[in-house]
Design a protein around this motif. Structure first.
Motif, short mmCIF file in Angstrom:
data_model
loop_
_atom_site.label_atom_id
_atom_site.label_comp_id
_atom_site.label_asym_id
_atom_site.label_seq_id
_atom_site.Cartn_x
_atom_site.Cartn_y
_atom_site.Cartn_z
N LEU A 139 0.85 -1.18 0.00
CA LEU A 139 0.00 0.00 0.00
C LEU A 139 0.89 1.24 0.00
O LEU A 139 1.92 1.28 0.68
N VAL A 140 0.48 2.25 -0.77
CA VAL A 140 1.24 3.49 -0.91
C VAL A 140 0.35 4.65 -0.47
O VAL A 140 -0.81 4.75 -0.89
N VAL A 141 0.88 5.53 0.38
CA VAL A 141 0.16 6.72 0.82
C VAL A 141 0.94 7.94 0.34
O VAL A 141 2.13 8.09 0.66
N VAL A 142 0.28 8.80 -0.43
CA VAL A 142 0.94 9.99 -0.97
C VAL A 142 0.15 11.24 -0.58
O VAL A 142 -1.05 11.17 -0.29
N GLY A 143 0.84 12.35 -0.60
CA GLY A 143 0.17 13.64 -0.42
C GLY A 143 -0.27 14.17 -1.77
O GLY A 143 0.16 13.71 -2.82
N SER A 144 -1.13 15.17 -1.75
CA SER A 144 -1.62 15.79 -2.98
C SER A 144 -1.90 17.27 -2.72
O SER A 144 -2.14 17.67 -1.58
N VAL A 145 -1.85 18.04 -3.78
CA VAL A 145 -2.37 19.41 -3.72
C VAL A 145 -3.84 19.40 -4.12
O VAL A 145 -4.67 20.10 -3.54
N ALA A 146 -4.17 18.59 -5.12
CA ALA A 146 -5.56 18.46 -5.56
C ALA A 146 -5.78 17.04 -6.04
O ALA A 146 -4.86 16.37 -6.52
N VAL A 147 -7.02 16.58 -5.92
CA VAL A 147 -7.36 15.23 -6.38
C VAL A 147 -8.84 15.23 -6.75
O VAL A 147 -9.64 16.01 -6.20
N SER A 148 -9.21 14.40 -7.72
CA SER A 148 -10.61 14.31 -8.12
C SER A 148 -11.19 13.00 -7.62
O SER A 148 -10.47 12.05 -7.33
N GLU A 149 -12.51 12.96 -7.53
CA GLU A 149 -13.17 11.73 -7.08
C GLU A 149 -12.98 10.59 -8.07
O GLU A 149 -13.25 9.43 -7.75
N LYS A 150 -12.50 10.91 -9.27
CA LYS A 150 -12.17 9.87 -10.25
C LYS A 150 -10.77 9.30 -10.02
O LYS A 150 -10.36 8.38 -10.72
N GLY A 151 -10.04 9.88 -9.08
CA GLY A 151 -8.73 9.35 -8.76
C GLY A 151 -7.57 10.06 -9.42
O GLY A 151 -6.42 9.62 -9.31
N TRP A 152 -7.85 11.17 -10.07
CA TRP A 152 -6.78 11.90 -10.76
C TRP A 152 -6.15 12.88 -9.79
O TRP A 152 -6.84 13.64 -9.12
N ARG A 153 -4.84 12.86 -9.75
CA ARG A 153 -4.09 13.56 -8.70
C ARG A 153 -3.15 14.61 -9.29
O ARG A 153 -2.55 14.41 -10.34
N ILE A 154 -3.01 15.72 -8.56
CA ILE A 154 -2.02 16.75 -8.88
C ILE A 154 -1.17 16.97 -7.64
O ILE A 154 -1.71 17.24 -6.56
N GLY A 155 0.14 16.84 -7.78
CA GLY A 155 1.06 17.09 -6.67
C GLY A 155 1.52 18.53 -6.68
O GLY A 155 0.92 19.39 -7.32
N LYS A 156 2.63 18.80 -6.00
CA LYS A 156 3.09 20.18 -5.89
C LYS A 156 3.92 20.62 -7.09
O LYS A 156 4.37 21.77 -7.15
N GLY A 157 4.14 19.73 -8.05
CA GLY A 157 4.76 20.15 -9.30
C GLY A 157 6.18 19.69 -9.51
O GLY A 157 6.75 19.91 -10.58
N GLU A 158 6.77 18.99 -8.53
CA GLU A 158 8.14 18.54 -8.69
C GLU A 158 8.24 17.11 -9.19
O GLU A 158 9.31 16.67 -9.60
N GLY A 159 7.14 16.37 -9.14
CA GLY A 159 7.10 15.04 -9.76
C GLY A 159 7.73 13.92 -8.97
O GLY A 159 7.89 12.81 -9.50
N PHE A 160 8.04 14.14 -7.68
CA PHE A 160 8.74 13.10 -6.94
C PHE A 160 7.84 11.90 -6.64
O PHE A 160 8.29 10.76 -6.69
N ALA A 161 6.57 12.12 -6.30
CA ALA A 161 5.67 11.00 -6.01
C ALA A 161 5.49 10.12 -7.26
O ALA A 161 5.49 8.89 -7.17
N ASP A 162 5.33 10.77 -8.42
CA ASP A 162 5.21 10.01 -9.67
C ASP A 162 6.49 9.24 -9.95
O ASP A 162 6.46 8.07 -10.34
N MET A 163 7.64 9.90 -9.74
CA MET A 163 8.92 9.26 -9.99
C MET A 163 9.15 8.10 -9.03
O MET A 163 9.63 7.03 -9.42
N GLU A 164 8.81 8.29 -7.75
CA GLU A 164 8.99 7.23 -6.77
C GLU A 164 8.19 5.99 -7.16
O GLU A 164 8.69 4.86 -7.08
N TYR A 165 6.95 6.19 -7.60
CA TYR A 165 6.13 5.05 -7.99
C TYR A 165 6.71 4.36 -9.22
O TYR A 165 6.79 3.13 -9.28
N ALA A 166 7.13 5.15 -10.21
CA ALA A 166 7.72 4.57 -11.42
C ALA A 166 8.98 3.78 -11.08
O ALA A 166 9.23 2.71 -11.67
#
Length: 397
Positions: A139-166
């Protein structure tokens, strides 16, 4: 539930970030650190939102949980340790590796576990894990700046959460079935246009807020691994573990061509991958002033004082307006964009029409042609040398 923040058509990710940050500051919805701009907001009610993590069956069954080190996830880290699970946190900005495992003292009390859950505790009670650790993250827990009920996420713009998952995909630590959870304030749940999402953007399966648990049933695939053609040489130098992963994937027969390797004209002195040079000429440099007369420069003024150069770069990428070179003069609320020919510059002017950050319209126009070559050389020589020296960030005084 009606979103507290409405998003207009044609907005960018940075527009959405700015709206959320401004709304939370204006309504006093955040705790320290403040202001929340350019952060994953530490919102009021974060501990209560994290408590909802324990109600998820996926958490109850999980043995290994990866949680970001941001302040609003502190209680999630505590609850994970209290439940006797293996807690992993990413190393800061991925400079020294990918994961650290939190290892509390034997027989640690609740008070000690809470200390282990803080940013200082992460430093004092953790051990680094290598790529050969054969981890399986449940299980992975991440922070977000914004998120939609459809599951689409926006972080703070540096891309580290996306990179960590990749990177976790690349090392076999996660699969498409790995559950991803984000913890946010209710106001951070809003409608995000799907056309803003890229293949590398991480989606979430659950959203936890102080008042509810939202199961997204997201159908959009999570990142399938590292997209090497989007990785610049600068990023490789800043995140050493990427080089090891690249070598492993190269040996496995995968295409690991970097952005700058794929097209040598995709270059920028500040980022190594800001945009194309259609004329395939040498980049403008301080040591090559003769070439400066060949470029066409666009001036951007009225830049909000809280704006960072990374924010402007992101906006330019989103609008397909990446320059050969960007000169940042944040203290003067302006920037200069170099393009290789007048036609390209005119196209960029059209694409940047109506450019704004946080609702503040910026002035976008061709730079004054009467600026003589001596002055231009002084501007580019001094400012750019400072820009390169400090890694593309705001020039220091």
């Amino acid at each position: 539930m009606e979103p507290a923040i409405r998003v207009r058509a044609g907005c960018s990710k940075w527009d959405i970030r700015q709206k959320v940050w401004d709304y939370m500051e204006h309504n006093d919805l955040a705790d320290f650190p403040r202001p929340v701009h350019h952060r994953i907001p530490n919102f009021k009610g974060a501990p209560q939102a994290c408590e909802r993590l324990t109600t998820l069956q996926d958490f109850q069954l999980a043995k290994t949980v990866k949680i970001n080190p941001d302040a609003p996830q502190k209680n999630a880290r505590f609850l994970t340790l209290q439940a006797g699970k293996t807690l992993l946190v990413p190393t800061p900005r991925l400079r020294t590796g990918l994961f650290n495992r939190i290892t509390p003292p034997r027989g640690a009390s609740k008070e000690v576990l809470r200390i282990c859950s803080t940013s200082q505790g992460v430093k004092d009670f953790s051990v680094p894990l290598g790529l050969d650790s054969a981890l399986q993250v449940d299980l992975v827990v991440v922070g977000s700046v914004a998120v939609s009920e459809k599951g689409w996420r926006i972080g703070k713009g540096e891309g580290f959460a996306d990179m960590e998952y990749a990177m976790m995909v690349a090392m076999g630590a996660v699969t498409e079935r790995t559950v991803v959870v984000t913890v946010v304030h209710d106001c951070q749940v809003l409608d995000i246009p799907e056309d803003l999402l890229d293949d590398h953007d991480l989606t979430v399966d659950y959203i936890l807020t102080p008042t509810r648990v939202i199961r997204t049933d997201c159908s959009r695939p999570k990142p399938q691994g590292i997209i090497w053609c989007k990785i610049s040489r600068e990023m490789m130098s800043k995140i050493p573990i990427l080089r090891r992963l690249q070598d492993l994937e190269r040996r496995a027969g995968k295409d690991v061509t970097l952005k700058s390797d794929e097209d040598p004209t995709l270059r920028s002195p500040s980022t190594g991958a800001m945009g194309p040079d259609p004329t395939n000429r040498a980049p403008v440099t301080e040591d090559n002033p003769a070439d400066q007369k060949e470029v066409t420069t666009i001036y951007i003024g009225n830049i909000p004082p809280t704006t960072r150069v990374s924010e402007l770069k992101s906006l330019l990428r989103e609008r397909g307006a990446s320059p050969v070179h960007l000169t940042w003069q944040g203290a003067q609320h302006r920037a200069f964009l170099d393009y290789a020919d007048p036609c390209q510059a005119q196209l960029v002017l059209s694409s940047l029409e109506g450019l704004s950050i946080g609702g503040q319209a910026m002035q976008v126009e061709l730079a004054r042609t009467q600026r003589n070559q001596v002055n231009r050389h002084q501007v580019y020589g001094h400012k750019r040398s400072q820009y390169f020296k400090h890694g593309g960030d705001t020039p220091r005084k």
